[in-house]
Each structure stands twice: as structure tokens, then as C-alpha cells.
Design a protein around this motif. Structure first.
Motif, short mmCIF file in Angstrom:
data_model
loop_
_atom_site.label_atom_id
_atom_site.label_comp_id
_atom_site.label_asym_id
_atom_site.label_seq_id
_atom_site.Cartn_x
_atom_site.Cartn_y
_atom_site.Cartn_z
N ARG A 30 0.85 -1.36 -0.10
CA ARG A 30 0.04 0.09 0.14
C ARG A 30 0.76 1.15 0.15
O ARG A 30 0.36 2.32 -0.68
CB ARG A 30 -0.94 -0.08 1.29
N ASN A 33 1.48 2.62 -3.67
CA ASN A 33 0.54 3.59 -4.45
C ASN A 33 0.17 4.57 -3.56
O ASN A 33 -0.89 5.34 -3.60
CB ASN A 33 -0.54 3.11 -5.01
N LEU A 35 -1.65 4.54 -0.70
CA LEU A 35 -2.68 4.20 0.02
C LEU A 35 -2.42 4.28 1.48
O LEU A 35 -3.18 4.73 2.49
CB LEU A 35 -3.60 3.13 -0.23
N ASP A 58 -3.05 11.56 -7.57
CA ASP A 58 -4.05 10.73 -8.22
C ASP A 58 -3.65 10.32 -9.65
O ASP A 58 -3.94 9.64 -10.23
CB ASP A 58 -5.22 11.93 -8.45
N ARG A 61 -1.37 7.35 -9.49
CA ARG A 61 -2.30 6.19 -9.13
C ARG A 61 -2.78 5.65 -10.59
O ARG A 61 -3.17 4.51 -10.52
CB ARG A 61 -3.27 6.45 -8.16
N THR A 62 -2.90 6.58 -11.49
CA THR A 62 -3.42 6.03 -12.66
C THR A 62 -2.73 5.20 -13.43
O THR A 62 -2.72 4.41 -14.60
CB THR A 62 -4.00 7.14 -13.54
N MET A 66 -4.56 -1.61 -8.84
CA MET A 66 -4.08 -2.41 -7.51
C MET A 66 -5.42 -3.10 -7.57
O MET A 66 -6.65 -2.75 -7.78
CB MET A 66 -4.28 -1.58 -6.33
N PHE A 68 -7.63 -5.96 -4.86
CA PHE A 68 -7.66 -6.01 -3.40
C PHE A 68 -8.15 -7.50 -2.89
O PHE A 68 -8.77 -8.19 -3.60
CB PHE A 68 -8.49 -5.18 -2.53
N ALA A 70 -10.41 -8.18 -0.78
CA ALA A 70 -12.00 -8.26 -0.62
C ALA A 70 -12.61 -7.97 -1.99
O ALA A 70 -13.82 -7.29 -2.15
CB ALA A 70 -12.34 -7.31 0.51
N PHE A 71 -11.91 -7.58 -3.04
CA PHE A 71 -12.37 -7.37 -4.43
C PHE A 71 -12.72 -5.75 -4.52
O PHE A 71 -12.43 -5.17 -5.63
CB PHE A 71 -13.76 -8.07 -4.76
N ASN A 72 -13.42 -5.34 -3.64
CA ASN A 72 -13.91 -3.97 -3.59
C ASN A 72 -14.37 -3.30 -4.91
O ASN A 72 -14.16 -2.13 -5.26
CB ASN A 72 -12.78 -3.01 -3.20
N ALA A 135 -8.70 -2.68 -13.07
CA ALA A 135 -7.39 -1.98 -12.80
C ALA A 135 -6.40 -1.89 -14.13
O ALA A 135 -5.71 -1.22 -14.30
CB ALA A 135 -6.56 -2.90 -11.92
N GLN B 275 -14.13 0.50 -0.53
CA GLN B 275 -14.44 1.26 -1.53
C GLN B 275 -13.89 2.45 -1.98
O GLN B 275 -13.60 2.86 -3.18
CB GLN B 275 -16.03 1.41 -1.34
N SER B 281 -7.42 4.29 -5.67
CA SER B 281 -6.47 3.53 -6.52
C SER B 281 -6.55 3.50 -7.87
O SER B 281 -5.51 3.34 -8.55
CB SER B 281 -6.34 1.83 -6.08
N LEU B 282 -7.70 4.12 -8.29
CA LEU B 282 -7.87 4.20 -9.78
C LEU B 282 -7.64 5.53 -10.22
O LEU B 282 -7.83 5.97 -11.44
CB LEU B 282 -9.46 3.73 -10.18
N GLY B 283 -7.19 6.36 -9.36
CA GLY B 283 -6.87 7.94 -9.62
C GLY B 283 -8.03 8.70 -9.40
O GLY B 283 -7.75 10.08 -9.76
#
Lengths: 225, 386
Positions: A30, A33, A35, A58, A61-62, A66, A68, A70-72, A135, B275, B281-283
Motif C-alpha cells: 500500500r 501507491n 494508500l 491521483d 495512481r492512474t 491495485m 484487493f 475483498a475485491f472492492n 485495474a 470502496q 487506487s484508480l486515480g
């Protein structure tokens, strides 16, 4: 959590990170990136110090995908919308372009038949594959995988690992925290063994697996096998 | 004591396990019948006898005149009919009959329900007993009530004839005003609450603290005080002359905003942290993550509590009474108050209660339905992701 970790990754590396729970594997991932923000120390991505507060995280991170444990996935959106959301709103692609790119990635993970399903209608393995497509659709130059098969039923682990193996084969740079020792050994180009916030041992995966140098790694391998 | 065999070899004598259920009773339907009959007799009797007295041609009775319901009182005959219907011999029979049936249902039901041999029969017996309890309760209350001064109560609270000059248009206008006050207050409150929730959730104390002060102030002082204070604050402090109705709408919005902020905060916090992480993480920026990922999910979860707030606000609009509204601005409660002070008859309050119920009951019904729908886990509505 982390107590001084110094790592360097090259393109096309598949760095697998193993270690007991609480050893700082996920935290390390983490940090990659941002987080999780390191209280001390620096993180560089493609030569940029992303721990510098002036960095546009931001934007960084593009380039870093990533996935996860728990899928999220966003439960209120279809699989397709999960993928197109950031394409439209972050990369500013127009609707048809975003859709095209999303379909491409969903096909890549074998989920192009379920694009209109909501996450709640998909199995864990299918959800995780959609999450990977989400992702990948950003065309990242680094992918982070955080114990992505740990929440799956055993018979669904394979379909997700398969996708990851294919990705590694295509030359994707990957950082993978995992408990799947087989995957770590066969797919990883480098292995990191962490314990108590430190990198205890690192090297070539097969070498480490068959000839662990430290007692700590020997004990760990004995337990997970 | 029966011996339980564990071996099932051939020739082993097996004893049947003891029947601990006891004999089954056949009376379950009878008990249910007793309960229904008891309650039916009391409620049905009350309704039918009252209806009969209300529609048939009658004159003021001797009894009514004796207790002061003379013909010079508006609506005396209607009140007299209510009282006479209560005193009627048929009513006496219905009440005591209901009590007898109800007691019988209670005794049989609770005495036998354990021995019923099927769930259905047991539930019939228990239900019969419960209905019996209800029948006895209602009957006893009515017996006591009619032995007091039902004429006085009926004269002051059930004399619907006195309402006629204030019905139906002023009443409907009052209902409309109540709804406007509550609706505008709720809408404004939702906007204010959203802004406050974002502030309260900030990681920066300088943003959080003032929002907290606001929320605590409006949750910590009485709404009736806020109404009065703001009206005079605007009038004297800022020399802004707004109508009491406008001030009321503003104060309701300010007040509801504080409560809605808490509802939104809880709703947003109830969304799994993953969430936000996935979105970032997607920016996505924090704002985009909120807007696309968190907020749409949170909204669905806060709809029921927000609707509950709305029901509460509908009733709280009665508090504008402290501001004194123009007649055209009268809401339900003030409509009743002015009616009462004109006629010295409190039947207006009865009508007002019915007016509030006509608004709140559909709203409550709607809340329950929405809640059920959300809980049933409709695809993409709840967080049924994992």
C-alpha cells in the motif's frame, strides 16, 4: 508496521512478497501507491519521489493498478460500469472509447459474457477477475496484488491465478502479496520474505523456496506447507 | 423410563420413546373463535350501535337534558346520540358478553396451547387468547368510561357539528401548510445536512469543529426555542422582517440539517473502507470517489432514517404556534387552536389528530416499504458485494 525496507524493482519484475500475517507485506504494497503513507522514508515511481507532498498522487495512481483481497468492486454498478467509471472520469475517455477499452479488458480476464451483471450476482472468482480488468483498463505500468485469492473458495482460486500468470507472461510489472506458494515459486522473478516489518530474506524464488537461508524462513515454509 | 437403544441389531427389542407431548386438544379453533367473537362483539357492537344512533331519527332524551345537553347548544343532538348509544342496553350486553367470551378465550387458550399437536393449532390457541385479552381490555375501558361523564367528554371532544364553519377549506389549507412547512424544512435540511456531513467527516479539525458546534447547538436546544429566538433575532438583531411562516421554514431546515448531518455521516461511514481505497487506487480524487463510489451507496442506506426524520418534522411543525401565523398561513395545530378559542370546544384537536394521521400514516407506510425493499437485498442496492 514497517521498520526500514529498501527495495528496488525493475520493469517486468514479478516481485512476490510472502511472510506471516502482520509482517507488513500489505503495508509495503500500500505504500507503493501511497494508500498508506510512510511516516518516514521515500517511495519512488519511475524516478519520481511520490512521497513528496507536491506530487499529484491521483495522476501517479492512474499508472499503478491495485487489486484487493475483498475485491472492492462498486456494488451499485454493473461489471462494465465498474471498469468504465474511472476511464470516463479520470482518463476522460468518451463513452464509446471507454466502453471499447473496458470490453477489451473484460475479455482478457474472461468476463466479457457478464458485463451487465452486478457484483452481487457474480462468484468471488468472477468478481476478482472484474476487479483485475478494472485495474488493467487504466493501462497501468505496475500492478499491485494484495492477497487477491485469500477470500476465495478453494475451487475459485485457480481462475484468478490463471489470469495473473498470463499477465506475468505478458511482461506486466507486478508486486504480489500472496500465500499461494506454488504461484510465488513458479511465477515470481523475485521473492521477498518479510517478518516483523523487515525484509528478512530476498532472492530468486525457487532458490529461496528450496534452500532457505534463515531459520525464520525455514520455519515459515515448514508451516505453510 | 424408556431405554434408548443405540444398537439396532436383529432381535433387539426396541421400546418407543415416551410421548412427552401429552394428549392433543381439539379446541384450538374454538379458542380462536372465542377470541374473535369477544373482540368482534365489543368493537362491532360499539360501531354498529353508534352508527344506528347516528343515522336514525332521534330527539334529545331526558337524560341528555338533565346533564345539560340542551337544544341551544350547537351539536347537542349529535353528542346526545353518542352518549345514549353508549348507555344503551345493547351496548351493555355487548360489553359484558365480550368480557365473558374474552375471559373464556384467555382461560382455554393459555390452558391448552401447550397440548396442541400441530404448530397451526397452537398458534390458533395462542392467538385466540391474545384476542381475548384485547377484547377484555377494550370492554373494561368502555365500561369504566361510560360510568363516568361521557357526556362532557363527547361534548368537548366529539362534537363534530361545531367544526362545520371551519371545515372543509380552512382545514385543507391547514393541512397543505403543514405539509409545505415539513417538506421545505426537510429539503433544506437535507442540503444543509449534506454539507455538514462532509465537514464533520473531514480529517481537518478546523473544518470539523465548527460543524460539530452547529450540529450540537441545534440538537441540544429545543426546537420551540429556536423558532422564537430566530424570529426575534432576525427581526430585532438584523432588522429583517420575514413572515413567521418563512422564518419557520428556515428554522425547520436549520434544525433538520443538524439531524440529517448525523444520518448522512453514519451512512457514509457505514460504507466499507475498501470502496474508498478502490476508487482512489484508480486515480479518482477524494471528491470523485465520494461522488461516484461512496455517496450513491450511502444515499440508499440513509433513505429510511431520513424519511423517519420527515415524519418527526411533520409533527414538529405544530410548534410554529409560538410565532403566531396569519390566518392564511395556519397549519393544522393553529387551525385547531383558533377554532378552540372561537368556540370553546376541543373537538378541533380531535380533528387535528386525524389530519396529522392522514399525512403521517402514508409516510410511515412508505418508510416501512422502502426499508423492506432495501433489506431484501435488491441487486446493486445494498452492499451485498462480498
Amino acid at each position: 508496521m514497517l521498520r526500514g525496507v529498501d527495495l528496488r524493482m525493475a520493469q517486468r519484475d514479478v516481485m512476490v512478497i510472502i511472510g506471516p500475517s502482520g509482517s507488513g507485506k500489505s503495508t509495503l504494497l500500500r505504500c507503493a501507491n501511497m494508500l498508506a503513507e510512510p511516516t518516514l522514508g521515500k517511495v519512488w515511481f519511475e524516478g519520481r519521489d511520490i512521497t513528496d507532498i507536491r506530487t499529484n498522487l491521483d495522476e501517479v495512481r492512474t499508472h499503478i493498478g491495485m487489486v484487493f483481497q475483498a475485491f472492492n468492486l462498486f456494488p451499485h454498478m454493473t461489471a462494465l460500469r465498474n471498469v468504465t467509471l474511472a476511464l470516463e472520469n479520470v482518463l476522460k475517455l468518451d463513452g464509446s472509447q471507454a466502453r471499447e477499452r473496458a470490453m477489451e479488458q473484460l475479455a482478457r480476464v474472461g468476463m466479457d459474457q457478464k458485463t451487465d451483471s452486478y457484483p452481487g450476482q457474480l462468484s468471488g472468482g468472477q468478481q476478482q477477475r472484474v476487479a483485475i480488468a478494472r485495474a488493467l483498463a487504466m493501462k497501468p505500468r505496475l500492478m499491485l496484488f494484495d492477497e487477491v485469492t485469500s477470500a476465495l473458495d478453494p475451487e475459485l482460486v485457480g481462475e484468478v491465478l490463471e489470469v495473473m500468470i498470463r499477465l506475468a507472461g505478458e511482461g506486466m510489472t507486478m508486486m504480489v502479496v500472496t500465500h499461494e506458494m506454488g504461484f510465488a515459486r513458479e511465477v515470481g522473478t523475485r521473492m521477498i520474505f518479510m517478518d516483523e516489518g523487515l525484509v528478512v530474506e530476498q532472492g530468486e524464488p525457487r532458490e529461496m523456496y528450496y534452500h532457505p537461508q534463515t531459520d525464520r524462513l525455514r520455519q515459515f515454509l515448514a508451516k505453510v506447507l | 423410563m424408556a431405554v434408548l437403544e443405540t444398537e439396532t441389531g436383529a432381535g433387539v427389542h426396541r421400546e418407543a420413546p415416551p410421548d412427552t407431548r401429552g394428549r392433543s386438544s381439539p379446541v384450538s379453533a374454538t379458542v380462536l373463535g372465542l377470541g374473535i367473537a369477544g373482540l368482534g362483539l365489543v368493537l362491532g357492537g360499539l360501531l354498529l350501535i353508534q352508527l344506528n344512533y347516528a343515522v336514525s331519527d332521534r330527539v334529545l332524551t331526558q337524560h341528555c337534558i338533565e346533564v345539560g345537553l340542551t337544544s341551544d347548544i350547537t351539536g347537542a343532538l349529535g353528542v346526545c346520540n353518542i352518549v345514549e348509544a353508549l348507555r344503551a342496553q345493547a351496548m351493555t350486553a355487548a360489553l359484558y358478553g365480550g368480557i365473558v367470551l374474552g375471559v373464556a378465550g384467555i382461560a382455554f387458550g393459555f390452558g391448552t396451547y401447550r397440548r396442541m399437536d400441530t404448530v397451526r393449532r397452537r398458534e390458533q390457541a395462542v392467538t385466540g387468547a391474545l384476542l381475548g385479552i384485547l377484547a377484555v381490555q377494550v370492554a373494561v375501558v368502555l365500561v369504566v368510561f361510560r360510568s363516568g361523564r361521557p357526556d362532557l367528554f363527547a361534548k368537548h371532544f366529539l362534537n363534530f357539528t361545531v367544526l362545520s364553519p371551519y371545515f372543509i377549506e380552512p382545514f385543507l389549507i391547514a393541512m397543505k401548510n403543514t405539509i409545505i412547512l415539513a417538506f421545505v424544512g426537510e429539503l433544506g435540511g437535507i442540503v444543509i445536512g449534506l454539507i455538514l456531513a462532509m465537514l464533520v467527516l473531514s480529517k481537518r479539525r478546523a473544518a470539523r469543529a465548527p460543524a460539530r458546534v452547529y450540529v450540537n447547538f441545534f440538537r441540544g436546544t429545543p426546537l420551540i426555542w429556536q423558532l422564537a429566538a430566530f424570529y426575534f433575532l432576525l427581526l430585532f438583531g438584523f432588522e429583517v422582517r420575514l413572515s413567521a411562516f418563512t422564518v419557520a421554514m428556515i428554522v425547520f431546515a436549520l434544525n433538520t440539517g443538524a439531524y440529517a448531518a448525523e444520518v448522512f455521516r453514519a451512512g457514509i461511514q457505514s460504507i466499507e473502507g475498501g470502496q474508498m481505497e478502490a476508487a482512489r487506487s484508480l486515480g479518482m480524487t477524494y471528491g470523485q470517489a465520494m461522488r461516484f463510489a461512496i455517496f450513491p451507496q450511502a444515499v440508499r442506506r440513509v433513505i429510511p432514517p431520513l424519511m423517519n426524520e420527515f415524519v418527526i418534522l411533520i409533527k414538529d411543525t405544530a410548534l410554529v404556534i409560538v410565532l403566531g401565523l396569519l390566518i392564511s398561513e395556519h397549519e393544522l395545530f393553529q387551525w385547531a387552536r383558533s377554532g378552540v378559542s372561537d368556540t370553546f370546544n376541543a373537538t378541533f384537536y380531535t380533528a387535528t389528530a386525524l389530519g396529522y394521521l392522514a399525512i403521517t400514516l402514508p409516510a410511515i407506510y412508505l418508510v416501512n416499504r422502502v426499508e423492506k425493499r432495501l433489506r431484501s437485498g435488491l441487486v446493486g442496492i445494498t452492499g451485498a458485494g462480498h
